[in-house]
Enzyme design. Structure first.
Site, mmCIF file in Angstrom:
data_model
loop_
_atom_site.group_PDB
_atom_site.id
_atom_site.type_symbol
_atom_site.label_atom_id
_atom_site.label_comp_id
_atom_site.label_asym_id
_atom_site.label_seq_id
_atom_site.Cartn_x
_atom_site.Cartn_y
_atom_site.Cartn_z
ATOM 1 N N HIS A 98 30.136 28.406 20.874
ATOM 2 C CA HIS A 98 31.380 28.597 21.853
ATOM 3 C C HIS A 98 31.363 27.567 22.863
ATOM 4 O O HIS A 98 30.531 26.886 23.067
ATOM 5 C CB HIS A 98 31.486 30.166 22.451
ATOM 6 C CG HIS A 98 30.247 30.372 23.442
ATOM 7 N ND1 HIS A 98 30.061 31.470 24.166
ATOM 8 C CD2 HIS A 98 28.752 29.755 23.622
ATOM 9 C CE1 HIS A 98 29.109 31.349 24.864
ATOM 10 N NE2 HIS A 98 28.094 30.525 24.312
ATOM 11 N N GLU A 99 32.613 27.525 23.440
ATOM 12 C CA GLU A 99 32.764 26.400 24.444
ATOM 13 C C GLU A 99 32.822 25.103 23.834
ATOM 14 O O GLU A 99 32.336 24.185 24.281
ATOM 15 C CB GLU A 99 31.938 26.259 25.670
ATOM 16 C CG GLU A 99 31.761 27.890 26.492
ATOM 17 C CD GLU A 99 33.440 28.198 26.971
ATOM 18 O OE1 GLU A 99 34.167 27.216 27.203
ATOM 19 O OE2 GLU A 99 33.563 29.401 27.160
ATOM 20 N N GLY A 100 33.033 25.057 22.791
ATOM 21 C CA GLY A 100 33.359 23.711 21.860
ATOM 22 C C GLY A 100 32.084 23.633 20.825
ATOM 23 O O GLY A 100 30.798 23.426 21.528
#
Length: 601
Positions: free
Chosen positions: A441-443
């Site tokens: 997550h978050e890239g």
């Protein structure tokens, strides 16, 4: 067995010896603070962690939140624990005094939250994402929006989320379809679906403030046409009281491999007339505003990866000291007593690898926190700009390296415990499951690698890249003055030279081949750069430890500093050589996996 959540001595070293947090008290914002107030905040966090989160850790993992079609249900102890964080003032401890915050430096606040995360894992997401949401609105919202949304988030009445991901777009934000139509009142009606929204629905707070990316009707295609909106679960009246429920519906909960205390939701906006949303800033500039929260969240993700690795390391270290099993090869007498498994060479290897990964990763995250503070509060504009440049460049590494090597450390913790590590009577298998989300997550790691190589390195005439190299070379120059560290300094210098050559080669390749082919080894480039940066972080720790040893410390400190130097040596001897392998793959412009055809799989 009760293992410590974190090493107090290591936190003391990082805060006061490596990063000199006490120097922050010379700045106007922190002049009310001193080492005693910092330690008081740390002790409060430890107390809350041990009293409210640690006793329910296994229960949170085994009893996931449920949705009955009307409301989310979770074990009541979660609310008690989250309320304890809010009531202690730790939920937004960097915020202004006027908003109920402690005005702690971010480097200290990071260590404070580390205790809570070590015991509560992603359950702390309810408060940390709320804080990040409030920070974004404070930076880009109007005074009215700050009063209406930020104030109740700071005092814990409201929670906050970030709502970006869609079922059909995933990480491809350019393809998001959530729409916004301006109504006769000047508000916007939001319609669309979002998934994987952490903390998207629950009953822990009176209201939930969603920050939603959407496309205004007629906006340009791609990321240039994205706007940002405040979309609350409940509307708020002019007097601050809650109004009617907004057109935001929980479509369902996702059941996760780990991090189960924090709800992951599918949200539907605008099933009736459209959810009422309030524009943040200007239309079509939403993604630039959201990056304020995304970059903060990326440092939070890296920190979670590092802290979970630290917690697993502490647990497996404690276990290895207490668990008798087997004898050393040199012991031929079968009647001799078994030794603690920490005496075995391979167990020491796994423990030292954990220490090198976890302590290196967390020091990197604290550097990011310090830079984040410096870009806001450093004395001169030049210092603030320099901090911003370096932090912006390092963010993909701060997010991805701890989130990749944190789970590797947790995997080793399981192995140290052997069969006991694989069962849930011990928490190390849970630590691994909790940590496994962080590379996603978050890239994802792949996205971070493309951001680093394709964007951050060449950005602003290589300003961030050069700033990073210069910072590492400054440490090398200091380390070379020590006979004990000079060889390690030379090794890092050699790796930096390799990094420079590799960077030049891969960027030049975009002139003779497609950028997709040239950058197909971007993750190897991220691994290469990340290992060089973490080696630098370890050399910085080595400089401090080496100097401390020269002053003849007492035995416990002597052992601590020697442990730091040994972990540094391990990273340089066992991990840094891997950079040459990655550099070869990148420099050879190897396209083996890129050339693989879909039909060949």
């Amino acid at each position: 067995m009760v293992a410590p959540l974190l090493s107090e001595r290591d936190l003391e070293f990082l805060l006061y010896e490596l990063f000199d947090a006490e120097a922050m008290t010379q700045r106007a914002r922190y002049c009310d603070h001193n080492r005693e107030t910092f330690n008081a905040a740390l002790q409060t966090a430890r107390t809350v962690a041990e009293k409210f989160f640690l006793p329910i850790r296994q229960k949170v993992d085994s009893e996931q939140p449920t949705f009955d079609g009307k409301a989310v249900h979770m074990i009541p102890e979660i609310k008690t624990a989250v309320d304890a964080v809010i009531e202690s003032g730790l939920a937004s401890c960097t915020a202004d005094y006027g908003l109920g915050g402690m005005q702690l430096p971010e480097v200290v606040a990071n260590a404070v939250s580390a205790y809570l995360s070590a015991a509560g894992s992603t359950t702390l997401g309810y408060t940390s994402l709320t804080n990040a949401n409030a920070n974004l609105i404070s930076a880009h919202g109007t005074a009215e929006q700050i009063e209406k949304w930020v104030v109740p988030m700071r005092d814990g009445r409201f929670a906050g989320t970030m709502a970006m991901t869609e079922p059909g777009a995933g990480s491809g934000l350019a393809d998001l379809t959530t729409s916004a139509v301006k109504d006769e009142n000047g508000h916007y009606r939001i319609s669309g679906s979002k998934i994987f929204i952490s903390g998207g629905d629950h009953e822990l707070n009176d209201n939930i403030v969603h920050l939603v990316l959407a496309r205004v009707k007629g906006a340009p295609q791609g990321v240039k046409g994205i706007s940002l909106f405040i979309v609350p679960k409940f509307l708020v009246n002019d007097d601050g009281s809650l109004g009617e429920k907004n057109d935001v519906a929980l479509a369902g909960l996702f059941h996760k491999m780990g991090g189960r205390g924090h709800t992951s939701t599918a949200l539907s906006f605008g099933e009736r007339d459209g959810a009422i949303g309030y524009l943040v800033g200007e239309e079509n500039k939403g993604l630039s505003y959201m990056f304020h929260m995304m970059n903060e969240a990326r440092i939070l993700v890296g920190t979670m990866g590092a802290v979970t690795a630290l917690t697993g390391y502490q647990y497996s270290l404690d276990y290895a000291k207490e668990r008798p099993q087997g004898r050393l090869l040199a012991e031929k007498d079968p009647s001799s007593p078994p030794v603690s498994i920490i005496q075995h060479g391979d167990v020491r290897r796994m423990l030292l690898a954990q220490k090198a990964y976890a302590e290196g990763a967390y020091a990197l995250c604290l550097l990011g926190a310090q830079l984040s503070d410096d870009e806001k509060t450093a004395e001169t504009e030049a210092e603030r700009k320099a901090a911003h440049t370096l932090l912006d460049f390092l963010t993909p590494i701060i997010k991805s390296w701890p989130s990749e090597y944190g789970p590797k450390a947790n995997d080793l913790a399981i192995q140290v415990l052997g069969g006991h590590g694989y069962i849930n009577e011990h928490p190390v298998e849970m630590f691994y499951r909790d940590n496994r989300l962080n590379p996603i997550h978050e890239g994802t790691t792949g996205i971070q690698s493309l951001d680093l190589l394709g964007r951050k390195v060449p950005m602003n005439q290589f300003a961030g890249y050069q700033a990073c190299l210069s910072a590492m070379e400054e440490t090398i120059a200091i380390a070379k003055q020590s006979e004990a560290l000079a060889g390690f300094a030379d090794d890092l210098s050699t790796s930096i030279t390799t990094l420079k050559t590799t960077t030049e080669t891969v960027l030049a390749a975009t002139q003779s081949m497609t950028v997709d082919a040239a950058f197909c080894n971007s993750v190897s480039y991220l691994n290469l750069f990340g290992h060089v940066v973490v080696a630098w972080i370890w050399l910085k720790q080595g400089v401090v430890a080496d100097a401390a040893l020269s002053s003849s410390p007492h035995k416990s400190d002597e052992d601590f500093y020697k442990g730091k130097l040994q972990a540094m040596a391990f990273f340089f001897r066992h991990e840094l050589p891997l950079t040459h392998h990655w550099a070869t793959i990148i420099s050879d412009l190897d396209t083996t996996h890129f050339d693989m055809q879909e039909a060949w799989f």
